[in-house]
Design a protein around this motif. Structure first.
Motif, PDB file in Angstrom:
ATOM      1  N   MET A 219       0.830  -1.208   0.000  1.00 24.11           N
ATOM      2  CA  MET A 219       0.000   0.000   0.000  1.00 24.11           C
ATOM      3  C   MET A 219       0.858   1.250   0.000  1.00 24.11           C
ATOM      4  SD  MET A 219      -3.424  -0.666   2.290  1.00 24.11           S
ATOM      5  CE  MET A 219      -2.559  -0.712   3.870  1.00 24.11           C
ATOM      6  N   MET A 283      -9.072  -1.377  -4.354  1.00 21.69           N
ATOM      7  CA  MET A 283      -7.910  -0.494  -4.375  1.00 21.69           C
ATOM      8  C   MET A 283      -7.240  -0.492  -5.745  1.00 21.69           C
ATOM      9  SD  MET A 283      -6.107  -0.876  -0.605  1.00 21.69           S
ATOM     10  CE  MET A 283      -6.111  -2.681  -0.573  1.00 21.69           C
ATOM     11  N   TRP A 320      -9.917   5.020  -3.215  1.00 23.57           N
ATOM     12  CA  TRP A 320      -8.624   4.527  -2.720  1.00 23.57           C
ATOM     13  C   TRP A 320      -8.401   4.964  -1.282  1.00 23.57           C
ATOM     14  CZ3 TRP A 320      -4.512   1.413  -3.359  1.00 23.57           C
ATOM     15  CH2 TRP A 320      -3.387   1.685  -2.586  1.00 23.57           C
ATOM     16  N   TYR A 324      -8.074   2.060   1.509  1.00 21.34           N
ATOM     17  CA  TYR A 324      -6.734   1.816   2.043  1.00 21.34           C
ATOM     18  C   TYR A 324      -6.603   2.374   3.458  1.00 21.34           C
ATOM     19  CZ  TYR A 324      -3.471   5.775   2.559  1.00 21.34           C
ATOM     20  OH  TYR A 324      -2.766   6.846   3.023  1.00 21.34           O
TER      21      TYR A 324
END
Length: 415
Positions: A219, A283, A320, A324
């Motif tokens: 990530m 994502m 996103w 995340y």
């Protein structure tokens, strides 16, 4: 009680975000009255990056060491006092550019602690961790509304009538946020932090945790590219809109609202998308759609198509951010959450100035479309990386491992 805490924290965060939206416009308008020197003026913006780069990690260590609510209250009191002092200076005609520089630095330093504390408190007020995407979507949706739709036009309208009045609104917003935080019951000190190591060692512990966790590592890799590419694409957006799309100056703000509208929709649909496709695919899809939106924007001369592309990127970026960000909370031990957030923030803010400079270099070598085109290609590459490194199976396994190894109070431990 958990729902009540959630709503109170949301209300406090929203009041603070409205204050931020008013402040960021008001401080720029005030600076424009004090100087027309481009270097002096741009220094005000540059100083906004400094606190996160210098204090992002130490602020995370403080958030993990002390009661997060009390830290937020302390910052709330400081920023209310600082804005009250600025209000007095404006009202008495004693304001100066150097005073504004000091205000930006002090409020920026406070922001590193306040924002990290609030984000770290979210898992503590959510009874069901499966609702993190939904709750974070609401928080970020309110953030967008306050900082993009309500705060800027309110600040501009009031400033045109009375410059001091806008800072009065600012003081009121921050004071209300502090009062709402004061009304939030409970303690919010991370478990297992009674015996604390020196801050340098504590930061090193968080760095080793992130470096050793493959989902965090993946990530963070995507965040680096997205931050760099987004800064590259947006650094010259005003020139691109004016010279390539022929957007009139009076309509530029409306054009930018397209991204805000897309972001608002993204914040409210992220949880459903993650539930439908899985967190990993959501994502990856968000990164890919962001890249496609940038490529579309770079390829068109139509202001309407460009605005639609900008809205698409706004939607994808917020998807996103919500997914995340929620996963970051889910996988991180509470005792490490503040420092982990600090790592992400320092990395993201650290690459943004480099991306902005790269955008200027590319525009000079090519044209105003070139930075947006390259940013789109970089973001697509990050999306491809996410397809293979942030798979549903890998993300779900990391969540299962964190939940299974959860310590007292349901806090995840390192995976």
């Amino acid at each position: 009680m958990a729902v009540s805490k959630e709503r109170r924290l949301w209300a406090a965060a929203t009041a603070g975000n409205l204050g931020d939206g008013v402040y960021r416009v008001a401080i720029v308008l005030l600076a424009a009255r004090l100087t027309s020197d481009p270097v002096a003026f741009s220094a005000l913006t540059a100083l906004g990056f400094v606190p996160w780069l210098v204090l992002g990690l130490p602020a995370g260590a403080l958030v993990d060491r002390y009661d997060r609510r009390r830290l937020a209250l302390l910052v709330g009191a400081v920023r209310t006092g600082v804005l009250a002092a600025l209000l007095v200076a404006v009202a008495t005609g004693t304001v100066s550019l150097w005073l504004l520089y000091g205000v930006v630095l002090v409020l920026g330093a406070g922001e590193t602690v306040y924002d990290t504390a609030v984000i770290s408190m979210v898992p503590a007020v959510v009874a069901d961790r499966e609702r993190l995407e939904t709750v974070n979507g609401r928080f970020q949706g309110a953030d967008i509304l306050a900082q993009n739709f309500v705060g800027p036009p309110l600040a501009s309208a009031v400033f045109a009538v009375a410059a001091g009045g806008v800072f009065g609104i600012n003081v009121a917003c921050y004071a209300i946020a502090a009062l709402l935080m004061l009304a939030l019951p409970g303690t919010y000190r991370a478990a297992g932090t009674e015996h604390t190591a020196p801050i340098g060692r504590a930061i090193g512990e968080a760095v080793r945790f992130v470096r050793g966790h493959r989902v965090h590592r993946a990530m963070l890799s995507v965040v680096i590219v997205l931050g760099f590419a987004n800064a590259m694409a947006t650094a010259l957006v005003a020139l691109w809109a004016r010279e390539t799309l022929d957007v009139p100056e009076a309509a530029f703000g409306v054009f930018l609202l397209a991204a805000a509208v897309g972001g608002l929709l993204g914040s409210q649909t992220a949880a459903r998308l993650a539930a439908w496709t899985g967190r990993g695919r959501a994502m990856a899809l968000a990164a890919i759609v962001t890249g496609l939106g940038l490529l579309l924007a770079s390829a068109t001369d139509s202001v309407y198509l460009a605005a639609a592309a900008w809205a698409l990127t706004g939607w994808a970026i917020l998807v996103w951010n919500v997914v995340y960000g929620s996963l970051r909370q889910r996988l991180t031990p509470d005792a490490l959450l503040g420092r982990t957030i600090g790592i992400y923030r320092v990395v993201a803010w650290g690459v943004m100035p480099l991306g902005a400079i790269a955008g200027g270099v590319l525009a000079e070598a090519g044209d105003l479309r070139t930075p947006i085109l390259v940013a789109g290609l970089l973001t697509l590459a990050a999306g491809g990386f996410a397809v293979f490194r942030l798979t549903n199976a890998r993300v779900d396994a990391a969540i299962a491992a964190a939940d299974e190894a959860a310590g007292p109070g349901g806090d995840p431990v390192p995976a």
